[in-house]
Design an enzyme around this catalytic site. Structure first.
Site, PDB file in Angstrom:
ATOM      1  N   ASP A  67     -30.266 -22.244   9.209  1.00  0.00           N
ATOM      2  CA  ASP A  67     -30.942 -23.480   9.616  1.00  0.00           C
ATOM      3  C   ASP A  67     -30.131 -24.713   9.225  1.00  0.00           C
ATOM      4  O   ASP A  67     -29.331 -24.679   8.291  1.00  0.00           O
ATOM      5  CB  ASP A  67     -32.296 -23.608   8.901  1.00  0.00           C
ATOM      6  CG  ASP A  67     -33.232 -22.478   9.254  1.00  0.00           C
ATOM      7  OD1 ASP A  67     -33.089 -21.910  10.343  1.00  0.00           O
ATOM      8  OD2 ASP A  67     -34.102 -22.173   8.415  1.00  0.00           O
TER       9      ASP A  67
HETATM   10  N1  URA Z   1     -34.074 -17.694   6.684  1.00  0.00           N
HETATM   11  C1  URA Z   1     -34.438 -18.963   6.880  1.00  0.00           C
HETATM   12  O1  URA Z   1     -35.611 -19.293   6.796  1.00  0.00           O
HETATM   13  N2  URA Z   1     -33.494 -19.862   7.166  1.00  0.00           N
HETATM   14  C2  URA Z   1     -32.188 -19.558   7.232  1.00  0.00           C
HETATM   15  O2  URA Z   1     -31.372 -20.436   7.483  1.00  0.00           O
HETATM   16  C3  URA Z   1     -31.823 -18.236   7.024  1.00  0.00           C
HETATM   17  C4  URA Z   1     -32.794 -17.309   6.756  1.00  0.00           C
END
Ligand code: URA
Length: 239
Positions: A103
């Site tokens: 993310d």
């Molecule tokens: N899980 C998440 O919530 N975000 C990420 O970036 C990776 C795994």
């Protein structure tokens, strides 16, 4: 004869879906003519296929371990103009692209490669590659809640598969805790949704390990090439 988007993906140009976009955008030429029709059949052995006027056959495989900072999007282009992971590897000439995603608000280990075959296998849950995350969460989760994270928890897209979870630090003064979570899937915002589901939303999230690869000395925003023996080991694990 093979479908053009499949040939592009196998050559490591981009994922299958991104390859379709490249075709639709008119960036792919076959034997000198722009092809925009998805599913056009080509012969990878004899047809001359160019993307952005560069031959797809010339690239050697490149494997990068990137330490993505927060505030960077895991995409090769952002219509909103945000910084992308491509900006982190500008010095690399080959068309590497990210394996899975982190993310915008998540930092840590992201692999990038132009080896489409290895990328697909790395991202596939059936290989059970460990993905290890450290998260600071709001509040102090109970042992039972942490156990739920490990054994499986119901999310809107189904139960999570078993992994590992432990509390690393309890910070009573700030009413927060640091947990370490090992999962093998890569669903969208999975760790955040898992922590939310036990009532302890994520404050910060970092991925510290993928398989046997750790961030070691790679600074935030930096990257290194995988060593030949690491690539060999990865291919062996993903056979
Ligand atoms: N899980 C998440 O919530 N975000 C990420 O970036 C990776 C795994």
């Amino acid at each position: 004869m093979e479908r053009l988007q499949k040939v592009l993906a196998q050559a490591g140009v981009a994922s299958r879906r991104s390859s379709e976009e490249l075709i639709k955008q008119g960036r792919v030429k076959v034997n000198g003519a722009i092809v925009t029709e998805l599913g056009t059949k080509v012969d990878p052995a004899s047809d001359i296929i160019l993307v952005d006027n560069k031959s797809i056959a010339q690239e050697k495989h490149v494997y990068l371990l990137v330490n993505k900072p927060t505030g960077v999007i895991t995409s090769m282009h952002d219509p909103q103009g945000r910084k992308t992971v491509r900006d982190l590897v500008k010095s690399i000439n080959e068309r590497v692209y990210p394996v899975g995603r982190l993310d915008y608000d998540t930092s840590g280990l992201l692999l990038m490669t132009n080896d489409g075959d290895l990328a697909n296998r790395l991202a596939h849950p059936s290989y059970e590659i460990d993905k290890v995350y450290r998260a600071w969460v709001k509040g102090i989760p109970s042992k039972a809640s942490v156990n739920l994270l490990a054994t499986g928890i119901e999310l809107e897209d189904g139960m999570t598969s078993p992994g590992e979870a432990e509390i690393l630090f309890i910070d009573k003064a700030h009413n927060r805790a640091q947990i370490q979570l090992t999962i093998h899937e890569g669903r969208n915002r999975q760790v955040r949704r898992m922590c939310e589901a036990i009532g302890h939303p994520v404050v910060t999230l970092e991925r510290i390990r993928v398989g046997f690869l750790t961030l070691d000395e790679v600074r935030s925003g930096g990257f290194r090439h995988l060593k030949p023996q690491e690539v060999k080991h990865l291919k062996k694990v993903l056979k």
